[in-house]
Design an enzyme around this catalytic site. Structure first.
Site, PDB file in Angstrom:
ATOM      1  CB  CYS A   1      -0.954   0.084   1.126  1.00  0.00           C
ATOM      2  SG  CYS A   1      -1.911  -1.534   1.020  1.00  0.00           S
TER       3      CYS A   1
ATOM      4  CG  HIS B   1      -1.644   4.531   5.369  1.00  0.00           C
ATOM      5  ND1 HIS B   1      -1.539   4.583   3.805  1.00  0.00           N
ATOM      6  CD2 HIS B   1      -1.836   3.368   5.681  1.00  0.00           C
ATOM      7  CE1 HIS B   1      -1.714   3.218   3.870  1.00  0.00           C
ATOM      8  NE2 HIS B   1      -1.783   2.752   4.566  1.00  0.00           N
TER       9      HIS B   1
ATOM     10  CD  GLU C   1      -1.075   7.730   9.565  1.00  0.00           C
ATOM     11  OE1 GLU C   1      -0.846   8.791   8.686  1.00  0.00           O
ATOM     12  OE2 GLU C   1      -2.322   7.057   9.389  1.00  0.00           O
TER      13      GLU C   1
ATOM     14  CE  LYS D   1      -5.172   4.759   2.330  1.00  0.00           C
ATOM     15  NZ  LYS D   1      -4.096   5.848   2.634  1.00  0.00           N
TER      16      LYS D   1
ATOM     17  CG  HIS E   1      -6.407   1.349   1.426  1.00  0.00           C
ATOM     18  ND1 HIS E   1      -5.407   1.961   0.519  1.00  0.00           N
ATOM     19  CD2 HIS E   1      -5.617   0.732   2.207  1.00  0.00           C
ATOM     20  CE1 HIS E   1      -4.277   1.669   0.975  1.00  0.00           C
ATOM     21  NE2 HIS E   1      -4.353   0.744   2.034  1.00  0.00           N
TER      22      HIS E   1
ATOM     23  CG  PHE F   1       0.466  -5.905   3.980  1.00  0.00           C
ATOM     24  CD1 PHE F   1      -0.398  -5.495   4.973  1.00  0.00           C
ATOM     25  CD2 PHE F   1      -0.345  -6.841   2.988  1.00  0.00           C
ATOM     26  CE1 PHE F   1      -1.672  -5.476   4.926  1.00  0.00           C
ATOM     27  CE2 PHE F   1      -1.589  -7.012   2.953  1.00  0.00           C
ATOM     28  CZ  PHE F   1      -2.253  -6.407   4.045  1.00  0.00           C
TER      29      PHE F   1
END
Length: 413
Positions: free
Chosen positions: A174, A301, A312, A330, A335, A393
């Site tokens: 991502c 994010h 975050e 998002k 996403h 990831f």
């Protein structure tokens, strides 16, 4: 002193807008109408009518190659001429064609590179071929394993414009779209390229939806980042590309800095203390040669998953005192996986250039007391410098800082 890298206005498409202006309007209005139900899950899918009917040029042939000097391993099979990934890429790239053609004329095709960030760019073609295999006992005669390789879309882009420079696919999950922009800047500063087409593209596929669902990361309702009621992500699709160039653009917006780090904490979950993202933020600020207080907005994010939002927020409060205005976009775009870092950098570009205020943080307003509160509801700010966060990831963290230095107001063309 490092050379400045200027970034063009973005070419982009997603469920919330077919270009930068439309997406920016959706962000400042908090428009979530592009998120639709798909097999019981909200997803940000682009209407088919918004895409070109087929790619503006084939991916390559065995008889003629105008691009990098070696033919691709055939064109896609006839049944895949309208492959969604190529149509999405085309819809975004055509918006910056004038800038690309100007760069080719100035530097030559050998000095123009391509860096594409993507996660799922091959399943669309491979699943159709495998369906034939299971139903008929054989793959289509015109099918080639090359069509499902990660490199195929980036070779399509290179051939589309007749380029002969390096062509990279970046697959950092991502964070891929942001990683591609970082790689493009590295190619330029190394003297390998004079300009680079950099960005990301991804599609909504049942393969990815099933995979994220198996992790318990998909929400059955609209994404709700930073809320105590958050359930997970809404998938989306889209593409965003910039032309990175040493030549100053009319808008005068630069890639000021970037930072990367790797948690290696878990295959899919972020480190719980936010130390990895904080390390990347600190590196980006140092690379940009600025202070934390110079940053006027942070695009989170902000996936809406329990672990990501907490990590975050901890990272943000470790770096900033106080935190600048912050929001996640998002819930508006979905996403978009490999495209997310590029689309969110494009939103930052539009904020700096448009000066119409900041994106709405779409949530229920019920904050999670288990992590520090962020300033999510500030709207009437027109920053000159923005930060875009991308986490992925494997603990892959990528931070982009873009902006216009205080002395560099936009020039009249």
């Amino acid at each position: 002193m490092k050379k400045k890298i200027f970034i063009s206005a973005p070419g982009l498409i997603c469920c919330a807008g077919q270009n930068g202006e439309e997406l920016y309007e959706s962000c400042i209005k908090g428009y979530q109408g592009g998120i639709i139900s798909h097999k019981g899950s909200p997803v940000g899918q682009i209407p088919d009518t918004a895409l070109p009917p087929q790619p503006s040029t084939q991916c390559g042939t065995d008889t003629e190659t105008k691009g990098r000097g070696s033919p691709l391993a055939g064109s896609p099979p006839e049944s895949a001429k309208n492959a969604r990934i190529f149509r999405i890429i085309d819809a975004a790239l055509e918006q910056i064609r004038p800038e690309i053609e100007k760069a080719i004329a100035a530097y030559g095709p050998e000095k123009i590179g391509v860096c594409l960030g993507s996660c799922d760019n091959g399943s669309e073609l491979s699943l159709a071929a495998h369906r034939d295999f299971f139903e008929k006992g054989a793959f289509p005669k015109d099918y080639n394993l090359r069509f499902q390789s990660a490199s195929f879309p980036v070779e399509y882009i290179s051939n589309k414009f007749g380029l002969k420079g390096p062509a990279y696919t970046i697959a950092t999950a991502c964070a891929s779209g942001a990683s591609a922009i970082v790689k493009g800047a590295e190619l330029m500063r190394a003297g390998i390229c004079s300009a680079v087409i950099a960005g990301g593209a991804d599609i909504v596929s049942d393969t990815v939806l099933t995979g994220f669902n198996s992790l318990g990361a998909v929400s059955d309702s609209l994404s709700n980042p930073c809320s105590k009621n958050r359930k997970g992500i809404n998938l989306g699709e889209g593409a965003a590309f910039f032309l990175l160039d040493f030549a100053e653009t009319v808008d005068g917006i630069e890639l000021l800095g970037s930072g990367e780090s790797a948690d290696a904490y878990h295959m899919t979950a972020p480190g719980e203390d936010g130390a990895g993202p904080a390390k990347a933020m600190k590196a980006a600020i140092l690379d940009a040669g600025i202070k934390p207080e110079d940053i006027g907005y942070v695009n989170m994010h902000g996936t809406g998953t329990p672990h990501n939002d907490k990590a975050e927020a901890l990272a943000m409060t470790a770096i900033f005192d106080p935190c600048p205005p912050t929001s996640s976009t998002k819930p508006i775009t979905g996403h978009t996986l490999g495209a997310a870092g590029a689309i969110e950098a494009a939103i930052c570009w539009m904020i700096i250039n448009g000066k119409k205020g900041l994106p709405v943080h779409c949530w229920d307003g019920e904050r999670d007391e288990e992590f520090p509160a962020l300033p999510l509801d500030i709207r009437d700010v027109t920053p000159s410098i923005c930060m875009s966060n991308s986490f992925a990831f494997g603990g892959c963290n990528v931070i982009l800082i873009i902006g216009r230095t205080l002395s560099a107001e936009p020039r009249v063309q």
